[in-house]
Scaffold this active site. Structure first.
Site, short mmCIF file in Angstrom:
data_model
loop_
_atom_site.label_atom_id
_atom_site.label_comp_id
_atom_site.label_asym_id
_atom_site.label_seq_id
_atom_site.Cartn_x
_atom_site.Cartn_y
_atom_site.Cartn_z
N HIS A 129 65.76 79.36 47.81
CA HIS A 129 64.42 78.80 47.65
C HIS A 129 63.72 79.31 46.38
O HIS A 129 62.74 78.69 45.94
CB HIS A 129 63.57 79.09 48.90
CG HIS A 129 63.06 80.49 49.01
ND1 HIS A 129 63.67 81.46 49.78
CD2 HIS A 129 61.98 81.11 48.45
CE1 HIS A 129 62.98 82.58 49.72
NE2 HIS A 129 61.96 82.40 48.90
N ASP A 159 70.19 80.24 52.55
CA ASP A 159 69.15 80.55 51.56
C ASP A 159 69.64 81.53 50.50
O ASP A 159 68.95 82.50 50.15
CB ASP A 159 67.88 81.09 52.23
CG ASP A 159 66.68 81.06 51.28
OD1 ASP A 159 66.70 80.28 50.32
OD2 ASP A 159 65.74 81.85 51.50
N SER A 234 61.11 87.81 47.22
CA SER A 234 62.28 87.04 47.65
C SER A 234 63.42 87.19 46.65
O SER A 234 63.24 87.03 45.44
CB SER A 234 61.92 85.56 47.79
OG SER A 234 61.05 85.35 48.87
#
Length: 381
Positions: A129, A159, A234
């Protein structure tokens, strides 16, 4: 009389001096460094342990910093090549402006997230993402060096993404640990670039392991931590006290602060290696639709719900499950010798199976136990 008053006056002054001399003064205690070992009775017994813990945090932050990178999106700014000639502006300046707008590209940099250097030749591991909607990726190292990055492969189902940067000198890869050995309560550190603040370090513990059914990805086996994970973290590492990466920080729960999730590094590395070698992630495939065995379904099928299991609600024609003899209404209770407790667990088991491998699958059909052998097919990410 005067002599008496004078004697009394001197007596009062002498008494005041004597009283002060005998101890009515504020004494500041000597400051003794803890390292000397003095005043040991006033220092908690675990003080040295706390200092060692602090040193581990400092050491890990320093040693991991070169292996943690910032990922940025370079978005091209669209500019019209047409411009009106302003008063007093000559044709040559207008022509230069036209060439600049036509042939020179201009970009706006946007901070997206973090990543880790996986190998010394420039492979980078991050989240899908983070790079999902990018125009041009610019990677920035802790020393300020910047590199254009190429996407090698993506895996939306976990992911994860693998990038590549190029250099003649090589890079400092992050040391990797064993996420399978993590225990709830262990100290961990999260390093990343939240809100564009490069090299931010937060500390917490492992709050839980094997977290699934969170709705974050298709295949879930998350590490839960209370180390602060914010937008920009992230793709960055979750590390243990030995300074080894044990997870890839992925998400923070919307329910509140103190609930973050990381992908176990052993799972992430397996995906990354497959992307690097093949350019894709291939997973096992049965070709069935499944649903949880609810109390209502267990009652209608006349089976005990305490034994677990997953209900087959559809079978794709010609799929491995169809060829292996599975039918709609079967309850899968065991896969490859392991009990199936829920839907997510079965999905993970099948995905991790080797393509072409014959797997024993135990089912309940009309209340009777049966065993089928299914040759696993290939699902491409």
């Amino acid at each position: 009389m005067k002599k008496f008053v004078l004697i009394a006056f001197f007596f009062l002054i002498f008494s005041s001096v004597l009283i002060n001399y005998q101890g009515y003064q504020i004494k500041i205690p000597d400051i003794i460094p803890a390292s000397t070992g003095h005043l040991a009775t006033t220092i908690p017994k675990n003080y040295n342990d706390l200092l060692s813990l602090q040193k581990a945090f400092i050491r890990n932050a320093r040693q991991l910093r070169p292996s943690v990178i910032s990922i940025n999106n370079l978005k091209e700014l669209k500019r019209s090549p047409h411009s009106n000639l302003k008063p007093g502006e000559n044709f040559l300046n207008r022509f230069k402006d036209f060439l600049d707008k036509t042939f020179r590209k201009h970009y706006q940099m946007e901070s997206l997230g973090s990543g880790i250097l996986l190998t010394n030749n420039g492979y980078i591991l991050t989240n899908y993402h983070v790079v999902e909607e990018t125009d041009k990726i610019l990677v920035k190292l802790s020393d300020g060096e910047e590199y254009n990055a190429k996407i090698i492969g993506l895996d939306p189902k976990t992911d994860l993404a693998v990038l590549k940067i190029f250099s003649l000198t090589g890079f400092d890869p992050a040391p990797l640990g064993r996420s399978d050995d993590l225990k709830v309560g262990e100290w961990v550190m999260a390093i990343g670039n939240p809100y564009g603040l490069e090299g931010t370090v937060t500390v917490g513990v492992v709050s839980g392991i094997h977290r699934s059914d969170l709705g974050i990805t298709t295949f879930e086996n998350f590490i839960q931590t209370d180390a602060s994970i914010n937008p920009g973290n992230s793709g960055g590492p979750l590390i243990n006290l030995d300074g080894q990466v044990v997870g890839i920080n992925t998400a923070v729960a919307e329910i509140g602060a103190g609930v973050g999730f990381a992908i176990p590094i052993q799972m992430a590395v397996k995906i990354a290696e497959e992307i690097i070698e093949k350019g894709e992630v291939s997973r096992g495939w049965l070709g069935v639709g499944i649903q949880e065995l609810t109390p209502e379904l267990a009652e209608s099928f006349q089976v005990a719900i305490d034994k677990g299991g997953v209900v087959v609600n559809s079978v794709e024609t010609g799929a491995p499950a169809d060829q292996g003899g599975l039918k709609r209404g079967d309850i899968i209770v065991s896969y490859a010798g392991e009990q199936v407790s829920d839907l997510k667990e079965l999905q993970r088991m099948v995905a991790e199976s080797n393509i072409g491998e014959e797997i024993p699958v135990q089912i309940l059909r009309n209340g009777q136990a049966q065993q089928k052998k299914i040759t696993i097919g290939k699902m491409i990410s």
